[in-house]
Design a protein around this motif. Structure first.
Motif, PDB file in Angstrom:
ATOM      1  N   TRP A 120      74.164  56.255  24.496  1.00  0.00           N
ATOM      2  CA  TRP A 120      72.739  55.952  24.346  1.00  0.00           C
ATOM      3  C   TRP A 120      72.101  56.798  23.254  1.00  0.00           C
ATOM      4  N   PRO A 161      75.847  58.292  28.714  1.00  0.00           N
ATOM      5  CA  PRO A 161      74.706  59.134  28.306  1.00  0.00           C
ATOM      6  C   PRO A 161      75.122  60.187  27.291  1.00  0.00           C
ATOM      7  N   TYR A 185      75.946  53.312  31.833  1.00  0.00           N
ATOM      8  CA  TYR A 185      75.369  54.376  32.655  1.00  0.00           C
ATOM      9  C   TYR A 185      73.849  54.272  32.585  1.00  0.00           C
ATOM     10  N   THR A 225      70.546  55.983  32.995  1.00  0.00           N
ATOM     11  CA  THR A 225      69.894  57.273  33.145  1.00  0.00           C
ATOM     12  C   THR A 225      68.677  57.114  34.046  1.00  0.00           C
ATOM     13  N   SER A 255      68.219  64.631  24.812  1.00  0.00           N
ATOM     14  CA  SER A 255      67.012  64.273  25.544  1.00  0.00           C
ATOM     15  C   SER A 255      66.272  65.562  25.873  1.00  0.00           C
ATOM     16  N   HIS A 276      67.817  52.669  31.582  1.00  0.00           N
ATOM     17  CA  HIS A 276      67.100  53.757  32.250  1.00  0.00           C
ATOM     18  C   HIS A 276      66.282  53.231  33.417  1.00  0.00           C
ATOM     19  N   GLY A 335      77.743  60.855  35.172  1.00  0.00           N
ATOM     20  CA  GLY A 335      77.530  60.414  33.807  1.00  0.00           C
ATOM     21  C   GLY A 335      78.396  61.078  32.781  1.00  0.00           C
ATOM     22  N   GLY A 385      71.655  63.480  29.860  1.00  0.00           N
ATOM     23  CA  GLY A 385      70.415  62.793  29.549  1.00  0.00           C
ATOM     24  C   GLY A 385      69.446  62.919  30.701  1.00  0.00           C
ATOM     25  N   ALA A 419      69.115  61.625  33.379  1.00  0.00           N
ATOM     26  CA  ALA A 419      69.577  61.012  34.615  1.00  0.00           C
ATOM     27  C   ALA A 419      68.980  61.691  35.832  1.00  0.00           C
TER      28      ALA A 419
END
Length: 584
Positions: free
Chosen positions: A265, A293, A332, A334, A399, A491, A565, A578, A580
């Motif tokens: 991502w 992620p 995945y 997040t 992130s 997400h 992840g 990320g 998550a």
């Protein structure tokens, strides 16, 4: 004493990979003739088979600008051979003993010559595959449509068939990634130099970018000397002939070998990797796609990709599909901290939901009332910085809490009310803005964030768009309708969280600042401020367009603990790379 073979097996384990059952022999410095007489060097890893002919072991070809020994030799040679494949790991032209001068992204002729050499070897059994991330994936696209029937599978990670648009993101120039890459390739002289180079190149690139010097001088500041490829990028925009021989996207639809793709991502190539996926699907192929992620050089992704490739190659070269997952697409999500599986991308059930920028800094599905535009001033002498997002070799988390950035006067934010229930997005994210500027040459940056109840604002995805005279064409009042393609996202915004959109005109040094003059970016020294207006009214709406799916859509991933992840195949992988855990 520990033997050389055992040391290689221990090295594979140290990299977090799984050794296969076979002992491995290695032939070093095999000479591969290129079409112009240059000699390229390769190492061949072969499994020791009990009473078997080595020609029964299909070949995995890896072509690398980063060396063929050290970590790359273990990941791309020893690991595959221990699982019963032959592996040929070659140094591309101009590096690590291979002759000639390195010509970045010019790999078609040498790749085809290598395949022709492969066919002539007595140990070649008639089938081969290709593997590798980033540049090692790009070289696969360079030959895939012409490699012949012996090519049975491709497995590529964080890459695309063209880097044209990734270098020129929305018409901007991807300064930091370009600087990092030319510094890294200029300094890699031996098989272990990539480790220290990977640590230091982002710092050298950042120092150069913050020097205030014109772009054409930054490669010398970072590396100590001028780099031809960097200079070529500065003077060759996306529509110049420079890119024609380096763009293999027109050939993707002609590739018949099964393709396995892995992306992240926060990878710099993700949007164009998904365009390659779409081209294969349109041609009737069924590629496999995994998006986690991860950022571009995320080691969790790199570890897992070798195991994924072994499974892919067993299915398509050894007629053993038992390890393939039932659904071709694995993503995945997040915010949810979950892997999901789908039959294809874009995922079934997705619908676009338009959220409107509001005059009071709000964000809502409802159309905004009649209102005056919001305004800010962008000063390229003090450019709006980049704080987390897609990166090549990230020193910081991709992130990152955006509140420090959002306090700047040259950044507008539009934030929804707290969500009453979970909202899940999986797919392409776009924005449509109505803008006016006192400069015909200017940029707009749009970023999507998840705001937690404690105020933490984590970036999810972003996009850029460089405006030039007449593109897009302004209306009678000088207002332009601007479409911005953001990175895709997967997400879950949790109940109690808020959706936020940032609008700015810079993301430095991720992309080069716009001087506002239209002067060539490499030599521009005059910098003009830009007064920007963002409209939000019924006649001139500005929206973020979200790919909403039913909560929990798709099948849950299987095969290991995938909730963290990390590695593609599960295992101890860290915190998810990320947002998550946002709100958890």
């Amino acid at each position: 004493m520990v033997g050389v073979g055992m040391m290689r097996r221990l090295g594979v384990t140290a990299l977090g990979l799984r050794n296969g059952p076979h002992k491995v022999t290695v032939e070093r410095d095999l000479e591969v003739p290129a079409g112009d007489g240059v000699t390229l060097l390769a190492d061949r890893y072969a499994p020791v088979l009990d009473g078997g002919d080595v020609r029964s072991a299909p070949t995995v070809l890896v072509r690398s600008p980063y060396g063929r020994r050290g970590p790359f030799g273990l990941m791309c040679g020893q690991a595959f051979a221990s699982h019963g494949f032959q592996a040929v790991v070659q140094s591309v032209r101009g590096g690590f003993g291979s002759g000639g001068v390195f010509e970045a992204l010019d790999e078609r002729e040498d790749g085809l010559a290598t395949i022709e050499w492969l066919r002539r070897q007595p140990w070649f059994g008639g089938t081969f595959a290709m593997h590798g991330p980033s540049y090692l994936g790009y070289v696969q696209w360079a030959v895939a449509a012409e490699a012949g029937p012996e090519l049975k599978a491709l497995s590529m990670q964080v890459t695309a068939s063209t880097f044209r648009d990734a270098v020129n993101v929305g018409g901007t120039f991807a300064l930091e990634s370009a600087l990092i890459w030319v510094d890294m390739t200029a300094r890699m002289k031996n098989s272990l130099s990539g480790i220290t180079t990977g640590l230091m190149s982002p710092r050298r690139a950042r120092r150069a970018a913050l020097s205030g010097r014109p772009l054409a001088e930054l490669d010398r500041i970072a590396t100590g000397e001028q780099q031809r490829f960097f200079q070529d990028l500065l003077v060759n925009g996306p529509d110049t002939p420079f890119w024609d021989k380096r763009d293999f996207s027109p050939t993707v639809s002609r590739v018949t070998a099964p393709v396995n793709m892995t992306g992240g991502w926060y990878d710099i190539f993700l949007p164009w990797q998904l365009k390659d996926y779409a081209a294969l699907r349109a041609a009737g192929q069924e590629p496999y796609l995994t998006i986690g992620p991860w950022f571009h050089a995320d080691q969790r992704m790199m570890r897992g990709s070798v195991g994924e490739s072994v499974t892919w190659f067993r299915a398509h070269l050894l007629d053993d599909p038992s390890g393939l997952r039932p659904n071709p697409v694995r993503l995945y999500v997040t915010g949810a901290g979950e892997w999901r599986e789908f039959p294809h991308w874009p995922v079934p059930g997705m619908r676009e939901e338009r959220w409107h920028l509001q005059p009071d800094g709000g964000l809502a599905p409802e159309e905004a009332p009649e209102s005056e535009p919001d305004r800010y001033r962008y000063d390229p002498e003090h450019p709006t910085p980049f704080l987390g997002g897609p990166t090549l070799l990230g020193e910081t988390h991709p992130s990152t809490d955006q509140r420090r950035l959002e306090r700047r006067r040259d950044v507008l934010t539009f934030t929804s009310a707290e969500l009453a229930e979970d909202l899940e997005i999986i797919g392409p994210v776009t924005a449509d803005l109505h803008v006016r500027s006192n400069r015909e040459h200017t940029d707009f940056v749009v970023r999507l964030c998840d705001v937690a109840p404690d105020g933490t604002s984590l970036n999810l995805c972003e996009g850029m768009r460089r405006l030039v005279p007449g593109e897009p064409e302004p209306d009678a009042d000088g207002v332009r309708a601007v479409a911005v393609e953001l990175w895709p996202a997967g997400h879950r915004f949790r109940a109690g969280h808020r959706i936020r959109v940032q609008v700015a005109s810079g993301a430095y040094p991720r992309v080069a600042r716009n001087p506002g003059t239209g002067a060539p970016i490499g030599t521009a020294t005059e910098m003009l401020t830009a007064d920007q207006e963002i409209f939000h009214s019924p006649g001139r709406p500005s929206t973020i367009n979200l790919p909403v799916v039913p909560a929990g859509a798709g099948d849950m991933g299987v095969g290991g603990d995938m909730g963290d992840g990390g590695d593609i195949g599960g295992g101890d992988a860290g915190d998810g790379g990320g947002p998550a855990g946002a709100g958890e």
